[in-house]
Motif scaffolding. Structure first.
Motif, PDB file in Angstrom:
ATOM      1  N   ARG A  17       0.828  -1.194   0.000  1.00  0.00           N
ATOM      2  CA  ARG A  17       0.000   0.000   0.000  1.00  0.00           C
ATOM      3  C   ARG A  17       0.870   1.255   0.000  1.00  0.00           C
ATOM      4  O   ARG A  17       0.617   2.197  -0.734  1.00  0.00           O
ATOM      5  CB  ARG A  17      -0.920  -0.014   1.229  1.00  0.00           C
ATOM      6  CG  ARG A  17      -2.249   0.640   0.987  1.00  0.00           C
ATOM      7  CD  ARG A  17      -3.328   0.207   1.979  1.00  0.00           C
ATOM      8  NE  ARG A  17      -2.832  -0.329   3.230  1.00  0.00           N
ATOM      9  CZ  ARG A  17      -3.226  -1.510   3.738  1.00  0.00           C
ATOM     10  NH1 ARG A  17      -4.099  -2.269   3.105  1.00  0.00           N
ATOM     11  NH2 ARG A  17      -2.743  -1.925   4.898  1.00  0.00           N
ATOM     12  N   ASN A  18       1.927   1.230   0.833  1.00  0.00           N
ATOM     13  CA  ASN A  18       2.851   2.363   0.883  1.00  0.00           C
ATOM     14  C   ASN A  18       3.510   2.599  -0.476  1.00  0.00           C
ATOM     15  O   ASN A  18       3.652   3.732  -0.922  1.00  0.00           O
ATOM     16  CB  ASN A  18       3.951   2.113   1.920  1.00  0.00           C
ATOM     17  CG  ASN A  18       3.465   2.412   3.323  1.00  0.00           C
ATOM     18  OD1 ASN A  18       2.416   3.055   3.490  1.00  0.00           O
ATOM     19  ND2 ASN A  18       4.203   1.952   4.312  1.00  0.00           N
ATOM     20  N   ARG A  19       3.904   1.515  -1.117  1.00  0.00           N
ATOM     21  CA  ARG A  19       4.570   1.623  -2.410  1.00  0.00           C
ATOM     22  C   ARG A  19       3.631   2.290  -3.420  1.00  0.00           C
ATOM     23  O   ARG A  19       4.007   3.230  -4.116  1.00  0.00           O
ATOM     24  CB  ARG A  19       4.963   0.224  -2.902  1.00  0.00           C
ATOM     25  CG  ARG A  19       5.772   0.250  -4.184  1.00  0.00           C
ATOM     26  CD  ARG A  19       6.211  -1.130  -4.616  1.00  0.00           C
ATOM     27  NE  ARG A  19       7.190  -1.027  -5.696  1.00  0.00           N
ATOM     28  CZ  ARG A  19       6.893  -0.788  -6.957  1.00  0.00           C
ATOM     29  NH1 ARG A  19       5.637  -0.650  -7.303  1.00  0.00           N
ATOM     30  NH2 ARG A  19       7.837  -0.675  -7.865  1.00  0.00           N
ATOM     31  N   ALA A  20       2.393   1.798  -3.463  1.00  0.00           N
ATOM     32  CA  ALA A  20       1.409   2.343  -4.397  1.00  0.00           C
ATOM     33  C   ALA A  20       1.150   3.819  -4.103  1.00  0.00           C
ATOM     34  O   ALA A  20       1.098   4.647  -5.011  1.00  0.00           O
ATOM     35  CB  ALA A  20       0.113   1.539  -4.309  1.00  0.00           C
ATOM     36  N   ARG A  21       1.020   4.150  -2.799  1.00  0.00           N
ATOM     37  CA  ARG A  21       0.780   5.537  -2.393  1.00  0.00           C
ATOM     38  C   ARG A  21       1.927   6.449  -2.810  1.00  0.00           C
ATOM     39  O   ARG A  21       1.714   7.566  -3.272  1.00  0.00           O
ATOM     40  CB  ARG A  21       0.680   5.608  -0.867  1.00  0.00           C
ATOM     41  CG  ARG A  21      -0.721   5.583  -0.367  1.00  0.00           C
ATOM     42  CD  ARG A  21      -0.691   5.971   1.105  1.00  0.00           C
ATOM     43  NE  ARG A  21      -1.874   5.453   1.766  1.00  0.00           N
ATOM     44  CZ  ARG A  21      -2.011   5.366   3.076  1.00  0.00           C
ATOM     45  NH1 ARG A  21      -1.027   5.756   3.881  1.00  0.00           N
ATOM     46  NH2 ARG A  21      -3.117   4.905   3.597  1.00  0.00           N
ATOM     47  N   LEU A  22       3.141   5.967  -2.591  1.00  0.00           N
ATOM     48  CA  LEU A  22       4.320   6.779  -2.922  1.00  0.00           C
ATOM     49  C   LEU A  22       4.402   7.015  -4.432  1.00  0.00           C
ATOM     50  O   LEU A  22       4.679   8.135  -4.873  1.00  0.00           O
ATOM     51  CB  LEU A  22       5.601   6.093  -2.415  1.00  0.00           C
ATOM     52  CG  LEU A  22       5.816   6.176  -0.902  1.00  0.00           C
ATOM     53  CD1 LEU A  22       6.867   5.165  -0.435  1.00  0.00           C
ATOM     54  CD2 LEU A  22       6.228   7.601  -0.484  1.00  0.00           C
ATOM     55  N   VAL A  43       7.212  14.174  -1.856  1.00  0.00           N
ATOM     56  CA  VAL A  43       6.570  12.901  -2.197  1.00  0.00           C
ATOM     57  C   VAL A  43       6.113  12.197  -0.930  1.00  0.00           C
ATOM     58  O   VAL A  43       4.969  11.725  -0.833  1.00  0.00           O
ATOM     59  CB  VAL A  43       7.529  12.000  -3.021  1.00  0.00           C
ATOM     60  CG1 VAL A  43       6.926  10.611  -3.209  1.00  0.00           C
ATOM     61  CG2 VAL A  43       7.824  12.640  -4.373  1.00  0.00           C
ATOM     62  N   ALA A  44       7.010  12.144   0.060  1.00  0.00           N
ATOM     63  CA  ALA A  44       6.670  11.489   1.330  1.00  0.00           C
ATOM     64  C   ALA A  44       5.480  12.194   1.984  1.00  0.00           C
ATOM     65  O   ALA A  44       4.543  11.550   2.468  1.00  0.00           O
ATOM     66  CB  ALA A  44       7.884  11.496   2.254  1.00  0.00           C
ATOM     67  N   LEU A  54      10.387   5.938   2.272  1.00  0.00           N
ATOM     68  CA  LEU A  54      10.555   6.316   0.861  1.00  0.00           C
ATOM     69  C   LEU A  54      11.968   5.982   0.381  1.00  0.00           C
ATOM     70  O   LEU A  54      12.163   5.344  -0.661  1.00  0.00           O
ATOM     71  CB  LEU A  54      10.266   7.813   0.697  1.00  0.00           C
ATOM     72  CG  LEU A  54      10.520   8.431  -0.680  1.00  0.00           C
ATOM     73  CD1 LEU A  54       9.740   7.709  -1.768  1.00  0.00           C
ATOM     74  CD2 LEU A  54      10.165   9.915  -0.673  1.00  0.00           C
ATOM     75  N   PHE A  55      12.974   6.402   1.168  1.00  0.00           N
ATOM     76  CA  PHE A  55      14.362   6.151   0.763  1.00  0.00           C
ATOM     77  C   PHE A  55      14.703   4.656   0.813  1.00  0.00           C
ATOM     78  O   PHE A  55      15.400   4.140  -0.043  1.00  0.00           O
ATOM     79  CB  PHE A  55      15.341   6.938   1.654  1.00  0.00           C
ATOM     80  CG  PHE A  55      15.516   8.358   1.190  1.00  0.00           C
ATOM     81  CD1 PHE A  55      16.358   8.645   0.121  1.00  0.00           C
ATOM     82  CD2 PHE A  55      14.837   9.402   1.801  1.00  0.00           C
ATOM     83  CE1 PHE A  55      16.529   9.948  -0.330  1.00  0.00           C
ATOM     84  CE2 PHE A  55      14.989  10.717   1.357  1.00  0.00           C
ATOM     85  CZ  PHE A  55      15.834  10.986   0.298  1.00  0.00           C
ATOM     86  N   ARG A  56      14.178   3.963   1.847  1.00  0.00           N
ATOM     87  CA  ARG A  56      14.447   2.540   2.000  1.00  0.00           C
ATOM     88  C   ARG A  56      13.926   1.781   0.775  1.00  0.00           C
ATOM     89  O   ARG A  56      14.545   0.863   0.264  1.00  0.00           O
ATOM     90  CB  ARG A  56      13.795   2.015   3.273  1.00  0.00           C
ATOM     91  CG  ARG A  56      14.543   0.840   3.884  1.00  0.00           C
ATOM     92  CD  ARG A  56      14.200   0.644   5.353  1.00  0.00           C
ATOM     93  NE  ARG A  56      12.799   0.852   5.666  1.00  0.00           N
ATOM     94  CZ  ARG A  56      12.366   1.811   6.491  1.00  0.00           C
ATOM     95  NH1 ARG A  56      13.200   2.630   7.095  1.00  0.00           N
ATOM     96  NH2 ARG A  56      11.071   1.939   6.728  1.00  0.00           N
ATOM     97  N   ARG A  57      12.764   2.207   0.280  1.00  0.00           N
ATOM     98  CA  ARG A  57      12.115   1.460  -0.790  1.00  0.00           C
ATOM     99  C   ARG A  57      12.722   1.762  -2.164  1.00  0.00           C
ATOM    100  O   ARG A  57      12.845   0.864  -3.001  1.00  0.00           O
ATOM    101  CB  ARG A  57      10.613   1.793  -0.805  1.00  0.00           C
ATOM    102  CG  ARG A  57       9.825   0.961  -1.778  1.00  0.00           C
ATOM    103  CD  ARG A  57       8.381   0.869  -1.383  1.00  0.00           C
ATOM    104  NE  ARG A  57       8.158  -0.093  -0.337  1.00  0.00           N
ATOM    105  CZ  ARG A  57       8.123  -1.406  -0.534  1.00  0.00           C
ATOM    106  NH1 ARG A  57       8.349  -1.910  -1.714  1.00  0.00           N
ATOM    107  NH2 ARG A  57       7.875  -2.212   0.466  1.00  0.00           N
ATOM    108  N   PHE A  58      13.118   3.029  -2.404  1.00  0.00           N
ATOM    109  CA  PHE A  58      13.520   3.416  -3.768  1.00  0.00           C
ATOM    110  C   PHE A  58      14.977   3.853  -3.879  1.00  0.00           C
ATOM    111  O   PHE A  58      15.424   4.193  -4.965  1.00  0.00           O
ATOM    112  CB  PHE A  58      12.598   4.521  -4.292  1.00  0.00           C
ATOM    113  CG  PHE A  58      11.164   4.081  -4.444  1.00  0.00           C
ATOM    114  CD1 PHE A  58      10.798   3.231  -5.487  1.00  0.00           C
ATOM    115  CD2 PHE A  58      10.190   4.480  -3.542  1.00  0.00           C
ATOM    116  CE1 PHE A  58       9.484   2.806  -5.623  1.00  0.00           C
ATOM    117  CE2 PHE A  58       8.874   4.059  -3.668  1.00  0.00           C
ATOM    118  CZ  PHE A  58       8.524   3.223  -4.708  1.00  0.00           C
TER     119      PHE A  58
END
Lengths: 200, 200
Positions: A17-22, A43-44, A54-58
């Protein structure tokens, strides 16, 4: 549909869900003010997700933009792989090649298309790392083979795609004022010459 | 030879000498340590010319590098315009086209060639402003016409040149490990298909 239960499944669902939201927040911000003006902080904020997540994911800003490109490209990929002819299967390979170039040229000419808009932000990384660049190349290579071209399909695909490359086309459109119709005519001519579909 | 006399002639000769000295110093520094590490201060120092003169003459660092590229390209221009065939006049147009691409590909593969080395430093300006890019395009356009190709010569020349563009070839060589011989074979194949010199 049944959802997986338990804490782990919950965490996974949260992450998705977080990924989609971001990505949605990033797409909105890019469309709103141009990719070059989008910051990770915003973005965050817009997504309502922590900046750490955000940084951890991308990884970084480039990583986020490339993920966004891949998301946008997935739809185009569907269209040329499974969609209607002549872009999708069902038409002769040379017609599909022509339709593919037309679609690319139309996308580059469309300022609201996020794919090219984001590609312009990461010119070098784009060539090196983007999955969709590889997918375009695989697609053209296999259509050249299917069209019965005798030659080095891999390299001929590179040669064809060099012409419809974002930077080449931006240059021709912006600096030489070449209109889309002329670019499309050149692409079709080029494909016919390479596939031998021209009268000769 | 008689030299023009008087103060004005003397000033002009000084200016020409300074220009030559500055370009020579810049070329030496670029070869020595790579274009990206050359500063305006050093160029002025090595040339023994004031920094003010350097900026007045070339505008900025990019201007200096572009002037240097033009200087380096003048020699190549001589070769393909007035030199020996098949690069120069005297060979059939399609052979000259093939030889021209071969020469470009060899130059890109040669790390000591200042043209590509400097072109890499100014990727966007290179396309937009460089005289030699225009000269390449004029040359290919006129050879396509001479080869009797029926079509949009201007645009077909852009399409051919997109493949041997510095960035395309750097990408193929560095990221895809494509060797120069294969690039040359693809160029020759492409030219034959476009000019109709292939068997068909």
């Amino acid at each position: 549909m049944t959802e997986p239960s338990g804490d782990l499944a919950g965490e996974r669902a949260d992450a998705a869900r977080n990924r989609a939201r971001l990505l949605e927040a990033a797409a909105w911000l890019v469309a709103e003010r141009g990719a070059e003006h989008v910051t990770m902080r915003e973005v965050a904020q817009v997504a309502g997700v922590g900046k750490g997540t955000l940084f951890r994911r991308f990884g970084d800003r480039n990583g986020l933009l490339l993920a966004l490109v891949d998301d946008v490209e997935a739809e185009f990929y569907q269209a040329y792989t499974f969609g209607l002819p002549p872009l999708g299967p069902g038409a002769p390979a040379s017609d599909r090649l022509i339709a593919f170039g037309y679609a690319l040229l139309e996308r580059v000419s469309d300022p609201t298309d996020l794919g090219p808009a984001l590609g312009r932000q990461v010119p070098t990384d784009r060539r090196r790392t983007s999955n969709y660049g590889r997918a375009f190349h695989l697609h053209v290579t296999s259509l050249l083979r299917e069209a019965g071209v005798v030659g080095d399909h891999t390299m001929l695909a590179h040669a064809l795609l060099a012409f419809v490359d974002l930077e080449t086309i931006d240059h021709l459109r912006n600096d030489d004022q070449v209109i889309t119709e002329r670019l499309k005519a050149t692409w079709a001519d080029l494909v016919r010459r390479v596939t031998g579909a021209a009268d000769c």
